[in-house]
Design a protein around this motif. Structure first.
Motif, PDB file in Angstrom:
ATOM      1  N   UNK A 151       0.822  -1.208   0.000  1.00 48.95           N
ATOM      2  CA  UNK A 151       0.000   0.000   0.000  1.00 48.95           C
ATOM      3  C   UNK A 151       0.859   1.263   0.000  1.00 48.95           C
ATOM      4  N   UNK A 152       0.319   2.280  -0.610  1.00 49.26           N
ATOM      5  CA  UNK A 152       0.905   3.610  -0.527  1.00 49.26           C
ATOM      6  C   UNK A 152       0.407   4.196   0.792  1.00 49.26           C
ATOM      7  N   UNK A 153       1.280   4.858   1.539  1.00 49.62           N
ATOM      8  CA  UNK A 153       0.857   5.337   2.853  1.00 49.62           C
ATOM      9  C   UNK A 153       1.559   6.640   3.206  1.00 49.62           C
ATOM     10  N   UNK A 154       1.002   7.316   4.202  1.00 51.36           N
ATOM     11  CA  UNK A 154       1.595   8.558   4.716  1.00 51.36           C
ATOM     12  C   UNK A 154       2.815   8.143   5.541  1.00 51.36           C
ATOM     13  N   UNK A 155       3.995   8.475   5.057  1.00 50.52           N
ATOM     14  CA  UNK A 155       5.239   8.012   5.679  1.00 50.52           C
ATOM     15  C   UNK A 155       5.339   8.432   7.142  1.00 50.52           C
ATOM     16  N   UNK A 156       4.910   9.616   7.452  1.00 49.65           N
ATOM     17  CA  UNK A 156       5.029  10.110   8.826  1.00 49.65           C
ATOM     18  C   UNK A 156       4.162   9.305   9.798  1.00 49.65           C
ATOM     19  N   UNK A 157       3.127   8.642   9.289  1.00 50.30           N
ATOM     20  CA  UNK A 157       2.215   7.869  10.147  1.00 50.30           C
ATOM     21  C   UNK A 157       2.549   6.378  10.141  1.00 50.30           C
ATOM     22  N   UNK A 158       3.363   5.954   9.204  1.00 51.28           N
ATOM     23  CA  UNK A 158       3.708   4.541   9.106  1.00 51.28           C
ATOM     24  C   UNK A 158       2.699   3.767   8.284  1.00 51.28           C
ATOM     25  N   UNK A 159       3.109   2.585   7.878  1.00 52.14           N
ATOM     26  CA  UNK A 159       2.279   1.783   6.974  1.00 52.14           C
ATOM     27  C   UNK A 159       0.938   1.390   7.586  1.00 52.14           C
ATOM     28  N   UNK A 160       0.923   0.999   8.856  1.00 53.95           N
ATOM     29  CA  UNK A 160      -0.317   0.493   9.453  1.00 53.95           C
ATOM     30  C   UNK A 160      -1.242   1.591   9.972  1.00 53.95           C
TER      31      UNK A 160
END
Length: 104
Positions: free
Chosen positions: A15-24
């Motif tokens: 998945x593409x994700x918000x890096x600052x929030x982490x993948x999960x």
């Protein structure tokens, strides 16, 4: 009005994700008029879709060759020797099973 068309991400990178929030915590899907955070299970499914799953290649702890059904094992070995004689002829049964990933 501004319109942006964004193509679908290649499955290898999901998945593409918000890096600052982490993948999960930072993986979302668009639905209706909003976003919904992906569940851990949905993220796991995206990971397994990256390529050929290999979960079934993990050895079973404590298992031995004696745990396999002898008649089925013999039938498998005979079949692969018949279909691919150059690859399997002359090999000991145990090595045939290793090459087939039956044994680790």
């Amino acid at each position: 009005m501004v319109v942006a068309e964004v193509g679908e991400l290649d499955p290898r990178f999901k998945p593409c994700f918000v890096a600052a929030w982490g993948e999960y915590n930072g993986s979302f899907t668009r639905g209706g008029d909003g976003d919904r955070r992906l569940t851990d299970f949905e993220i796991h499914l995206l990971h397994t879709n990256r390529g050929q799953p290999d979960d079934d290649r993990q050895p079973v702890e404590g298992a031995t060759l004696d745990d396999l059904e002898p008649s089925e094992t013999r039938a498998l070995i005979d079949r692969v020797r018949l279909r691919q004689p150059r690859a399997f002829a002359g090999l000991p049964d145990e090595q045939v099973l290793r090459r087939l990933n039956v044994l680790a």
